[in-house]
Motif scaffolding. Structure first.
Motif, short mmCIF file in Angstrom:
data_model
loop_
_atom_site.label_atom_id
_atom_site.label_comp_id
_atom_site.label_asym_id
_atom_site.label_seq_id
_atom_site.Cartn_x
_atom_site.Cartn_y
_atom_site.Cartn_z
N LEU A 30 -2.91 -49.88 -9.68
CA LEU A 30 -4.09 -49.95 -9.18
C LEU A 30 -4.79 -50.73 -10.05
CD1 LEU A 30 -4.74 -46.25 -8.07
CD2 LEU A 30 -5.22 -48.26 -6.79
N LEU A 31 -4.80 -50.57 -11.48
CA LEU A 31 -5.61 -51.30 -12.24
C LEU A 31 -5.39 -52.85 -12.33
CD1 LEU A 31 -5.86 -48.83 -15.35
CD2 LEU A 31 -7.66 -49.59 -13.73
N MET A 48 -8.18 -30.80 -15.74
CA MET A 48 -8.97 -29.78 -16.39
C MET A 48 -8.48 -29.70 -17.85
SD MET A 48 -9.75 -26.70 -13.38
CE MET A 48 -10.87 -27.17 -12.04
N VAL A 49 -8.44 -30.70 -18.62
CA VAL A 49 -8.08 -30.86 -19.86
C VAL A 49 -8.99 -31.75 -20.57
CG1 VAL A 49 -5.78 -30.07 -19.86
CG2 VAL A 49 -6.48 -32.60 -19.60
N GLU A 50 -9.42 -31.84 -21.77
CA GLU A 50 -10.37 -32.44 -22.44
C GLU A 50 -9.91 -34.12 -22.57
OE1 GLU A 50 -11.50 -31.03 -26.22
OE2 GLU A 50 -12.36 -29.11 -25.35
N HIS A 55 -6.70 -38.69 -18.29
CA HIS A 55 -8.37 -38.88 -18.53
C HIS A 55 -8.37 -40.47 -18.69
CE1 HIS A 55 -10.25 -35.28 -17.20
NE2 HIS A 55 -9.51 -34.68 -18.03
N HIS A 56 -7.80 -40.88 -19.41
CA HIS A 56 -7.70 -42.29 -19.95
C HIS A 56 -7.65 -43.56 -18.81
CE1 HIS A 56 -6.93 -46.16 -21.90
NE2 HIS A 56 -5.74 -46.34 -21.25
N TYR A 57 -6.99 -43.04 -17.79
CA TYR A 57 -6.49 -43.99 -16.72
C TYR A 57 -7.66 -43.52 -15.77
CZ TYR A 57 -2.39 -45.84 -18.34
OH TYR A 57 -1.34 -46.47 -18.99
N LEU A 58 -8.06 -42.29 -15.34
CA LEU A 58 -9.22 -42.16 -14.55
C LEU A 58 -10.44 -42.80 -15.00
CD1 LEU A 58 -10.08 -40.73 -11.93
CD2 LEU A 58 -10.45 -38.59 -13.28
N GLY A 59 -10.67 -42.82 -16.18
CA GLY A 59 -12.04 -43.25 -16.55
C GLY A 59 -11.89 -44.88 -16.30
N LEU A 60 -11.00 -45.51 -16.46
CA LEU A 60 -11.00 -47.14 -15.96
C LEU A 60 -10.92 -47.33 -14.67
CD1 LEU A 60 -7.86 -48.13 -18.51
CD2 LEU A 60 -10.55 -48.51 -18.72
N ILE A 61 -9.96 -46.35 -13.85
CA ILE A 61 -10.33 -46.40 -12.49
C ILE A 61 -11.65 -46.22 -11.82
CG2 ILE A 61 -9.12 -45.34 -10.37
CD1 ILE A 61 -6.59 -45.41 -12.04
#
Length: 288
Positions: A30-31, A48-50, A55-61
Motif C-alpha cells: 500500500l505504501l 488495542m496495544v500501545e 501501529h507503525h504502519y497504520l500511522g504512515l497509512i
C-alpha cells in the motif's frame, strides 16, 4: 422507553468512494503503490496495544487515506454490562487516529464473564431492544461520537423473537440516533438462510441512516433439509447477487462509502483494488 441520542460527531464522514480492509500482508505494498482508494478499514481489536509494527504502519497509512474503525468485540447485544476496560481501549484508539467512521455489530460475544470468538445472534424482543439501546447510548456517550450499527448475518433465529429483524434495527436507530452500516452480503446471507425477501427487508431498514456499505463474499453449504445455507466467511469475491443488491441500493440512496471486505483467503492487494474499482465505477456512474 425512548433514549435521547447523545450529542456527537456525524455517524460517518467517509468519502463516498470505495475502500478495502487493511491487512498486514498489504502494509508495504500500500505504501509503495498508493492505489486510488477512498478509505481503508481496520478491526479495532487488532490495534488495542500501545506500539508495535501494526501501529507503525497504520500511522504512515493514515497520513494518506481516510480511515474507518470497525469493532468486533463490544458485544452490544449481550445481556450483561459492557466491558468498560474494552471501551476505554477503544476510546484510546479512536483518539489516536481520529477515524472518519466507527462501527460495530448487532451481536453478542460475552456471557457470564466468558468471551466467545464469534458474533452471535440475539432474540428480537422488548428486553433485547432496551438492552441494545442502553448499550449503544453508553458507547456513544463514552466515545463522544455516533456509531454505525451493522445488520447481522445469521443462521438460526430465536423462537421467542416477536419483532422483525429489520424493524428491530429501525427502532434501535430511532431511539439512539445511531447510524446504520448496511452490509449487503449479510442481508443476502440472512435472507437466503431464513427464506426472506431481501428487497422487503431492505425496504424496512432505516436507509436514511446509512453511513457506509459493506460488500463481501460467502461460502455455500446445505442444511439438514438440503436447502442452501450461506456462510458469511469473507473468503471469496463479492457474489453477483450482492452486486445486484448494491446497484439497486445506490439507485435508491445515491453514492455511499463502500467497503470490500476480505478476511479469509486474502488475495494480493491488486485483486482487492480491482474489486474496489468495480464498486468505484458504480459509484461514479450513480453520481453522474
Amino acid at each position: 422507553m425512548k433514549h435521547q441520542a447523545s450529542p456527537s460527531a456525524p455517524a460517518g464522514a467517509l468519502p463516498a468512494r470505495a475502500g478495502i480492509g487493511l491487512k498486514p500482508q498489504h502494509f508495504r505494498d500500500l505504501l509503495d503503490t498508493r492505489p486510488a482508494l477512498g478509505f481503508l478499514e481496520i478491526h479495532a481489536e487488532n490495534y488495542m496495544v500501545e506500539g508495535g509494527p501494526f501501529h507503525h504502519y497504520l500511522g504512515l497509512i493514515r497520513e494518506r487515506y481516510a480511515l474507518s474503525v470497525h469493532g468486533v468485540g463490544l458485544s452490544i447485544g449481550a445481556e450483561g454490562p459492557l466491558d468498560l476496560a474494552h471501551l476505554d481501549r477503544l476510546a484510546t484508539l479512536l483518539e489516536r487516529y481520529q477515524p472518519e467512521s466507527f462501527s460495530e455489530h448487532l451481536a453478542w460475544s460475552t456471557h457470564g464473564g466468558r468471551f466467545f470468538n464469534d458474533l452471535l445472534p440475539l432474540a428480537y424482543d422488548e428486553n433485547s431492544l432496551e438492552c441494545v439501546c442502553r448499550h449503544i447510548q453508553q458507547v456513544q456517550e463514552h466515545l463522544r461520537r455516533r456509531l454505525l450499527l451493522e445488520n447481522p448475518a445469521t443462521y438460526v433465529e430465536f423462537a421467542s423473537s416477536g419483532i422483525d429483524e429489520a424493524q428491530f434495527i429501525a427502532e434501535v436507530v430511532a431511539r439512539t440516533g445511531c447510524g446504520l452500516l448496511l452490509d449487503l452480503n449479510n442481508l443476502h446471507v440472512s435472507c437466503t438462510n431464513h427464506h426472506r425477501d431481501p428487497r422487503a427487508y431492505l425496504a424496512t431498514l432505516p436507509l436514511h441512516a446509512v453511513g457506509e456499505i459493506h460488500l463481501a463474499g460467502f461460502a455455500e453449504d446445505r442444511d439438514a433439509a438440503s436447502a442452501p445455507l450461506l456462510i458469511d466467511d469473507h473468503g471469496a469475491p463479492v457474489d453477483e447477487a450482492v452486486w445486484t443488491l448494491y446497484r439497486e441500493t445506490l439507485a435508491r440512496l445515491g453514492p455511499l462509502p463502500t467497503l470490500i471486505e476480505r478476511d479469509n483467503a486474502i488475495p494480493p492487494l491488486a485483486e482487492l483494488v480491482d474489486e474496489a474499482q468495480r464498486a468505484a465505477h458504480l459509484l461514479s456512474r450513480e453520481a453522474a
